[in-house]
Design an enzyme around this catalytic site. Structure first.
Site, PDB file in Angstrom:
ATOM      1  N   GLY A 121       0.823  -1.214   0.000  1.00 29.86           N
ATOM      2  CA  GLY A 121       0.000   0.000   0.000  1.00 29.86           C
ATOM      3  C   GLY A 121       0.847   1.249   0.000  1.00 29.86           C
ATOM      4  O   GLY A 121       2.083   1.187   0.054  1.00 29.86           O
ATOM      5  N   GLY A 123       2.691   3.467   1.510  1.00 31.08           N
ATOM      6  CA  GLY A 123       3.306   3.590   2.831  1.00 31.08           C
ATOM      7  C   GLY A 123       3.853   4.977   3.089  1.00 31.08           C
ATOM      8  O   GLY A 123       4.189   5.328   4.217  1.00 31.08           O
ATOM      9  N   LYS A 143       4.585  12.240  -2.331  1.00 27.85           N
ATOM     10  CA  LYS A 143       5.354  11.053  -1.916  1.00 27.85           C
ATOM     11  C   LYS A 143       6.357  11.473  -0.848  1.00 27.85           C
ATOM     12  O   LYS A 143       7.157  12.379  -1.079  1.00 27.85           O
ATOM     13  CB  LYS A 143       6.087  10.445  -3.116  1.00 27.85           C
ATOM     14  N   ASP A 155       9.216   4.728   7.714  1.00 24.31           N
ATOM     15  CA  ASP A 155       8.995   6.001   8.418  1.00 24.31           C
ATOM     16  C   ASP A 155       8.094   6.950   7.624  1.00 24.31           C
ATOM     17  O   ASP A 155       7.842   8.076   8.046  1.00 24.31           O
ATOM     18  CB  ASP A 155      10.342   6.681   8.712  1.00 24.31           C
ATOM     19  N   GLY A 156       7.641   6.516   6.459  1.00 22.40           N
ATOM     20  CA  GLY A 156       6.738   7.364   5.672  1.00 22.40           C
ATOM     21  C   GLY A 156       7.439   8.497   4.950  1.00 22.40           C
ATOM     22  O   GLY A 156       6.797   9.334   4.322  1.00 22.40           O
ATOM     23  N   ARG A 206       3.686  14.069  -7.281  1.00 19.11           N
ATOM     24  CA  ARG A 206       3.577  13.300  -8.522  1.00 19.11           C
ATOM     25  C   ARG A 206       2.200  13.519  -9.130  1.00 19.11           C
ATOM     26  O   ARG A 206       1.219  13.724  -8.404  1.00 19.11           O
ATOM     27  CB  ARG A 206       3.749  11.806  -8.246  1.00 19.11           C
ATOM     28  N   ARG A 213      -1.992   0.151  -9.580  1.00 21.41           N
ATOM     29  CA  ARG A 213      -0.918  -0.791  -9.931  1.00 21.41           C
ATOM     30  C   ARG A 213      -1.482  -2.202 -10.116  1.00 21.41           C
ATOM     31  O   ARG A 213      -2.590  -2.489  -9.655  1.00 21.41           O
ATOM     32  CB  ARG A 213       0.093  -0.823  -8.762  1.00 21.41           C
ATOM     33  N   ASP A 282       3.835  -4.427  -7.535  1.00 22.84           N
ATOM     34  CA  ASP A 282       3.279  -3.197  -6.945  1.00 22.84           C
ATOM     35  C   ASP A 282       3.891  -1.949  -7.571  1.00 22.84           C
ATOM     36  O   ASP A 282       3.445  -0.833  -7.270  1.00 22.84           O
ATOM     37  CB  ASP A 282       3.475  -3.190  -5.420  1.00 22.84           C
TER      38      ASP A 282
END
Ligand code: AMP
Ligand code: MG
Length: 530
Positions: A121, A123, A143, A155-156, A206, A213, A282
């Site tokens: 997913g 993340g 992103k 950590d994202g 983005r 996906r 993915d």
């Protein structure tokens, strides 16, 4: 300052006073939610949450051309609202977000390095919403905007280095004419981010028609959520390939679309020596876009088995394997779509028939890719007419390029300078080969072949320059922009972005950007760490 909002948002913008486009206006444009948007699919598909703010966001780069193409004033990034722009595209709240307008992270699963990885997913990605421009709707996604329910151990965040690479390469690919997600801006922050060393954070915005996906389909299939699988497939069909509805089986037609666009993408990647590095399912776009730039690389010296991702110790995603891997990934997609195939077939014998039909559609990958690659190589060699043996001629060149590690980009670009009749102009390409005799032998065959061509040297050279780029995002060029950006000097990044906007043109002032990489570049390593 002028800007031209899309028709869809003109009404909203018309209420605002004349002058520079403020951030709230941009934000309003992005958040227009449509009934048929991915966001409308609901909570089975995504989780809404705010981004995690970063301290003191600052502008690293903006693609003016991307901004203009979605109706934003590019000067909003540097004008009187620049702090608002940086804050907004860092994900910092610039006003109260109503909960139904919060950005969202989508859930998907996937196969990583050939192994089922289960749920993944977004993340570290959050989609803000959509913009509409001349009837085209595009999703806008941050992103690196913080942890989400799909972050697992991550950590994202994304680091400045990898964000600059994604930003530059997205735009470079677009200008090369290769299907890709795009990038609007990179925002940096001094927030420390731990990778192998401590680096700093950045957020890339983005832009793409869809970020769906192969792994999205695998997710619902693997969880036996067939209704959700169908909802997702219907969303993609209705938004992106409504003609699939006219087929006997719309879901097989959707697979066929994915096969077609992926085969086209592989042709394009192979044609410029692009290695993606992490072709997990993915990271495969259902629309056949290049997506998720990580340890990618354009090859300098040609090595058929080049592996650009230092973490890919088995070489699973080497250059020569990319088309095969794409086929393998399409197989995973087909598997996930099986429950939707043959809706109208009688139960009796249905399973066998749909599997057979799906296999037939998958076979089309090979039927399309092989001739498309030959056509691409013919164009790269400047061959206008088709003759038997053209593929052998191209392969012969790749063999000596491989043996000599001849520069991929310069070999093809300089080949256009070769004369049909006279070997005395061969030096620009011949000198790229240590084994000059091997080159001469190949060049003799090439000249023989050129004798059958109707075009003269000048016309052939012009055509070749339109398909063989001169300027690519070579690793060392990205590295130089990254190093300068680390010192808060973003001028090199802006210059490089500018060079990469015209990859096929001669740009005499930027000749240095087209040269062979310096010696230190051979030591550059890129890994999954980003
Ligand atoms: P990638 O191979 O970079 O496309 O990432 C694979 C998966 O890991 C995706 O689900 C990403 O969202 C997730 N991921 C990668 N890096 C991070 C990170 N720093 N924090 C959270 N999730 C991440
Ligand atoms: Mg990914």
């Amino acid at each position: 300052m002028s800007f031209s909002p899309s028709n869809a948002v003109r009404a909203a913008w018309d209420e605002t006073p004349a002058g520079a486009l403020s951030m709230s206006e941009i934000a309003r444009a992005i958040e227009i939610a449509k009934s048929s948007s991915f966001a409308a699919l609901g909570t089975a598909f995504l989780t809404r949450l705010p981004a995690a703010p970063v301290p003191d966001p600052y502008l690293v780069g903006v693609s003016r051309e991307m901004a203009e193409s979605i109706g934003f004033d590019p000067d909003a990034a540097t004008g009187r609202d620049k702090d608002g722009f940086a804050a907004y595209f860092a994900g910092n709240p610039t006003r109260d977000w109503p909960s139904d307008a919060l950005p969202y992270a989508a859930v998907y699963s996937g196969h990583q390095f050939g192994v089922w990885a289960g749920q993944l997913g977004d993340g570290r990605a959050l989609t803000l919403g959509e913009v509409e421009r001349d009837g085209t709707r595009l999703e806008v996604q941050l992103k690196g905007a913080g942890r989400t329910p799909y972050s697992r151990m991550g950590d994202g965040r994304a680091v400045l280095r990898s964000s600059i690479r994604e930003f530059l390469c997205s735009e470079a690919m677009h200008h090369l004419g290769i299907p890709t997600t795009r990038a609007l801006t990179v925002i940096g922050s001094d927030l420390p981010v731990r990778r192998e060393t401590i680096e700093t954070a950045a957020i890339v915005t983005r832009v793409a028609p869809s970020f769906v996906r192969f792994g999205h389909f695998e997710h619902f299939y693997s969880n036996d959520r067939i209704d959700d699988l169908k909802t997702l497939a219907d969303h993609v069909i209705d938004r992106f390939c409504p003609h699939c509805r006219d087929a006997d089986d719309p879901y097989l037609a959707l697979l066929d679309e994915a096969v077609r666009s992926t085969a086209e993408l592989m042709t394009q990647w192979q044609g410029v020596g692009f290695c993606h590095g992490v072709m997990n399912t993915d990271n495969m776009s259902i629309l056949g876009l290049t997506i998720d730039y990580g340890p990618f690389g354009f090859m300098d010296g040609f090595n058929a088995h080049h592996v650009c991702n230092h973490s890919d110790t088995q070489g699973r995603y080497s250059y020569s394997r990319q088309p095969q891997v794409a086929y393998w990934n399409l197989f995973c997609l087909a598997q996930a779509l099986v429950p939707l195939f043959g809706e109208n077939l009688p139960e009796e014998g249905r399973a066998e028939r749909v599997v057979e039909a799906a296999q037939k559609v998958l076979e089309r990958f090979k039927e399309r890719f092989a001739p498309a690659l030959v056509a691409k190589m013919r164009a790269k060699l400047g061959l206008e007419i088709e003759r038997d043996g053209d593929d052998k001629l191209a392969n012969g060149l790749f063999e000596i390029m491989h043996a000599n590690r001849a520069d991929f980009t310069l070999t093809f670009r300089n080949l256009s300078k070769l004369s049909k009749s006279d070997a005395s102009h061969d030096a620009p390409v011949r000198d790229l080969f240590l084994d000059r005799a091997a080159f001469d032998a190949w060049a003799a065959q090439y000249r023989e072949r050129l004798a059958h061509e109707p075009r003269d040297d000048a016309a052939r050279a012009a055509a070749m320059s339109r398909v063989n780029p001169k300027y690519l995002l070579r690793n060392h060029l990205a590295e130089q922009a990254i190093r300068r950006a680390g010192e808060k000097d973003f001028s090199e990044l802006a210059r490089l972005l500018d060079v990469l906007r015209r990859p096929y043109d001669e740009q005499p002032e930027y000749e240095a950007y087209a040269g062979l990489p310096p010696d230190w570049a051979s030591e550059l390593e890129v890994s999954c760490s980003s």
